[in-house]
Write an enzyme that holds these catalytic residues in place. Structure first.
Site, mmCIF file in Angstrom:
data_model
loop_
_atom_site.group_PDB
_atom_site.id
_atom_site.type_symbol
_atom_site.label_atom_id
_atom_site.label_comp_id
_atom_site.label_asym_id
_atom_site.label_seq_id
_atom_site.Cartn_x
_atom_site.Cartn_y
_atom_site.Cartn_z
ATOM 1 N N SER A 165 -5.087 -3.099 -6.029
ATOM 2 C CA SER A 165 -3.970 -3.832 -6.469
ATOM 3 C C SER A 165 -3.966 -5.140 -7.230
ATOM 4 O O SER A 165 -5.155 -5.943 -7.053
ATOM 5 C CB SER A 165 -3.171 -4.378 -4.944
ATOM 6 O OG SER A 165 -2.429 -3.365 -4.286
ATOM 7 N N ASP A 174 7.256 -7.003 -8.862
ATOM 8 C CA ASP A 174 5.826 -7.184 -7.990
ATOM 9 C C ASP A 174 4.788 -7.562 -9.190
ATOM 10 O O ASP A 174 3.936 -7.146 -9.542
ATOM 11 C CB ASP A 174 5.466 -5.954 -7.694
ATOM 12 C CG ASP A 174 4.090 -6.077 -6.690
ATOM 13 O OD1 ASP A 174 3.943 -6.938 -6.364
ATOM 14 O OD2 ASP A 174 3.503 -4.971 -6.469
ATOM 15 N N HIS A 230 2.419 -8.901 -4.158
ATOM 16 C CA HIS A 230 2.143 -8.464 -2.792
ATOM 17 C C HIS A 230 0.613 -8.827 -2.412
ATOM 18 O O HIS A 230 0.603 -8.702 -1.280
ATOM 19 C CB HIS A 230 2.441 -6.833 -2.370
ATOM 20 C CG HIS A 230 1.447 -5.886 -3.058
ATOM 21 N ND1 HIS A 230 1.592 -5.195 -4.473
ATOM 22 C CD2 HIS A 230 0.176 -5.599 -2.896
ATOM 23 C CE1 HIS A 230 0.405 -4.480 -4.944
ATOM 24 N NE2 HIS A 230 -0.470 -4.562 -3.567
#
Length: 444
Positions: A225, A130, A79
Site C-alpha cells: 500500500s 486515497d 489509508h
C-alpha cells in the site's frame, strides 16, 4: 492495497510474533513473487520509500510503501496514514531510498514525519481520493520520482505494461514478507472493464486506475500500500498510480486498483508548495470554550500573506499573529476560540469537529482547511462567553476521523486580517476509519 474482508481477517489472525521469530521473512532469491514478481535490482528504484513504525527496526516496522517527491515531501495513500491521525500521533518515520529492509541502519535516510496531508475528501468506504502527502522534518537529498501527466495517463491503452513494487506479502494464503524490494509487471486495464467486474469495482471512478490480469496470478498485496505503479515512458519511469486496494491478492476477476496520480496534479502541487500547517488539531478539553492554535510556516520560495479566514458559527479569532507577509523560513500562529455551545454541539456529544479555512494569496495553496476535533463532551460555562478557554496547541495529527460529527449549523463568520464579516462553512468529508480491504501490512 486492501484485501477482501475474509482475506483481511486471515491476515489479522497472523501474529507478528512469526515475523519477529524469523519464521516469516524474505524468500530465497530464486523465488519469484511480489505476488509472482521478481526481486528488484538494487538501485533501480532510488525514490522508493518505506513507511516504518517509530522505534521499530525497518524490517519489522515497515507497514506501507511510498515515493520520494523531492525536498521534504513523500507521496503515499491516505489509508496508510489514517490510523496515525486517529491515534493523534505521528508514530512513524520514513526511510527514503531503502532497498533491503534488513539493512536499515546502513541504507536509506530515516526521517521523522512533521505533517500529514490526507486528501480532504478521502472516503474509506468508497476508496475515493486515497492519496496523502507526508511533510518531513527536514529536507532530504535523494533521487525523486517523476510523476505522470494527464496526457500520458490518458494515452494508456488496455494491455500496456505497468510495474508495481514493494515489500508486501508474497503469499495469498500466509504471511511471507521479503527483506528486499520486489516488483511485478501488470497490464493496464481500462476503466469500463474494471467497473464491469461488479461489486466494489463498480465504484471505481476517474480518480483511480486499474491493472492486473483477468485470470489473476500477479498483483501487489498487504505491505505494498502507498507504493508506486510506474510506466516506462520512452526510457523514463513515471509514477501513474499509488497502490490502493483490491479484492484479495492476485485473484481471478479482481484487478488491483491504484490512485490515479494525474487526477491529483493540482492537489499534489498545493501540498508540496512549501506552505506548512496542521490539517487537524485534536482537543481532549471538557470545557465549553476551547482555544485552538493554528501554526503556519513557509518553506517555499514564494512569499505569501494570510488574506482571510472562513470560520463556522461559534469560532472567532482570539489572536491573529499572521498579519505580516510570510517569507521563506518564517512562521506565524493564529489562535481561535471555539464556543462549542454556540457551534451547536450538546454537552454530551463526543467526536465532534468543525472545519476552518485559512485563505492565502499563495499561488498554489490559496485555501488551507483545518479541522478542529473534540474527542470529549463539555461542561457548560455558566459565566459570560469570552475569548478565553482551555488552550490546545497543534501537536496533534492531521486529517479527520470517521466518528467525527460536524456541526449542523450553516451560519458562518468570516474574519479577515483587518476586519470581520460574512463567509460560508465547509465540512471535511474525510473518513479515516481503517478499511477492511486495504493492502497495508498488519501488525498484531
Amino acid at each position: 492495497m486492501k484485501k477482501s474482508k475474509l482475506a483481511m481477517f486471515v491476515s489479522l489472525a497472523l501474529p507478528l510474533g512469526l515475523a519477529l521469530s524469523g519464521q516469516v521473512g524474505a524468500s530465497s532469491e530464486n523465488t519469484v513473487r511480489i505476488i509472482n514478481g521478481t526481486q528488484s535490482a538494487e538501485g533501480d528504484w532510488p525514490f522508493m520509500t518505506a513507511m516504518v513504525s517509530k522505534n521499530v527496526d525497518t524490517y519489522n516496522g515497515q507497514f506501507c510503501g511510498a515515493t520520494f517527491l523531492g525536498g521534504r515531501y513523500v507521496l503515499t495513500a491516505s489509508h496508510c496514514v489514517a490510523s496515525l491521525v486517529e491515534s493523534n500521533t505521528y508514530a512513524a518515520d520514513v526511510s527514503v531510498g531503502i532497498y533491503d529492509l534488513s539493512n536499515g541502519e546502513n541504507e536509506g535516510q530515516r526521517v521523522d514525519i512533521q505533517n500529514i496531508y490526507m486528501h480532504e475528501n478521502y472516503d474509506s468506504s468508497t476508496m475515493h481520493n486515497d492519496i496523502a502527502i507526508l511533510e518531513l522534518a527536514k529536507e532530504v537529498t535523494e533521487t525523486n520520482v517523476e510523476l505522470t501527466t494527464s496526457t500520458l495517463t490518458d494515452a494508456l491503452s488496455a494491455g500496456d505494461t505497468l510495474t508495481v513494487m514493494g515489500w508486501g506479502n508474497q503469499s495469498t494464503t500466509s504471511s511471507v514478507f521479503p527483506e528486499k524490494l520486489y516488483q511485478v509487471d501488470v497490464p493496464y486495464v481500462d476503466l469500463s472493464t474494471c467497473q464491469n467486474v461488479g461489486g466494489d469495482y463498480s465504484n471505481v471512478s476517474d480518480d483511480s486506475i486499474c491493472a492486473g490480469l483477468k485470470e489473476g496470478g500477479k498483483d501487489s498485496c498487504q505491505g505494498d500500500s502507498g507504493g508506486p505503479l510506474v510506466y516506462n515512458d520512452n526510457g523514463t519511469y513515471k509514477q501513474v498510480g499509488i497502490v490502493s486496494w483490491g479484492v484479495g491478492c492476485a485473484q481471478p476477476n479482481a484487478y488491483g486498483v491504484y490512485t490515479n496520480v494525474a487526477y491529483f496534479t493540482d492537489w499534489i502541487a498545493a501540498k508540496t508548495s512549501g506552505v506548512s500547517y496542521r490539517q487537524r488539531i485534536n482537543s481532549e478539553s471538557t470545557e465549553q470554550n476551547v482555544q485552538i492554535e493554528i501554526p503556519l510556516t513557509n518553506y517555499g520560495s514564494e512569499s505569501f500573506d494570510v488574506t482571510n479566514f472562513e470560520l463556522p458559527t461559534g469560532v472567532t479569532i482570539a489572536n491573529n499573529g499572521c498579519t505580516s507577509t510570510l517569507s521563506q523560513g518564517s512562521s506565524c500562529t493564529v489562535a481561535v476560540n471555539v464556543d462549542r455551545k454556540t457551534a451547536g454541539f450538546t454537552t454530551t456529544q463526543t467526536g465532534t469537529s468543525l472545519t476552518l479555512k485559512v485563505l492565502t494569496d499563495q499561488s498554489k495553496a490559496s485555501e488551507l482547511q483545518v479541522q478542529a476535533y473534540f474527542s470529549a463532551g463539555y461542561t457548560e460555562d455558566t459565566s459570560s462567553s469570552d475569548d478565553s478557554g482551555s488552550s490546545d496547541s497543534s501537536d496533534s495529527s492531521d486529517s479527520s476521523d470517521s466518528s467525527s460529527q460536524s456541526s449542523g449549523s450553516t451560519t458562518t463568520t468570516s474574519t479577515s486580517t483587518s476586519s470581520g464579516s460574512g463567509g460560508a462553512a465547509f465540512g471535511l468529508m474525510m473518513m479515516a476509519a481503517f478499511g477492511l480491504l486495504f493492502r497495508r501490512r498488519q501488525k498484531i
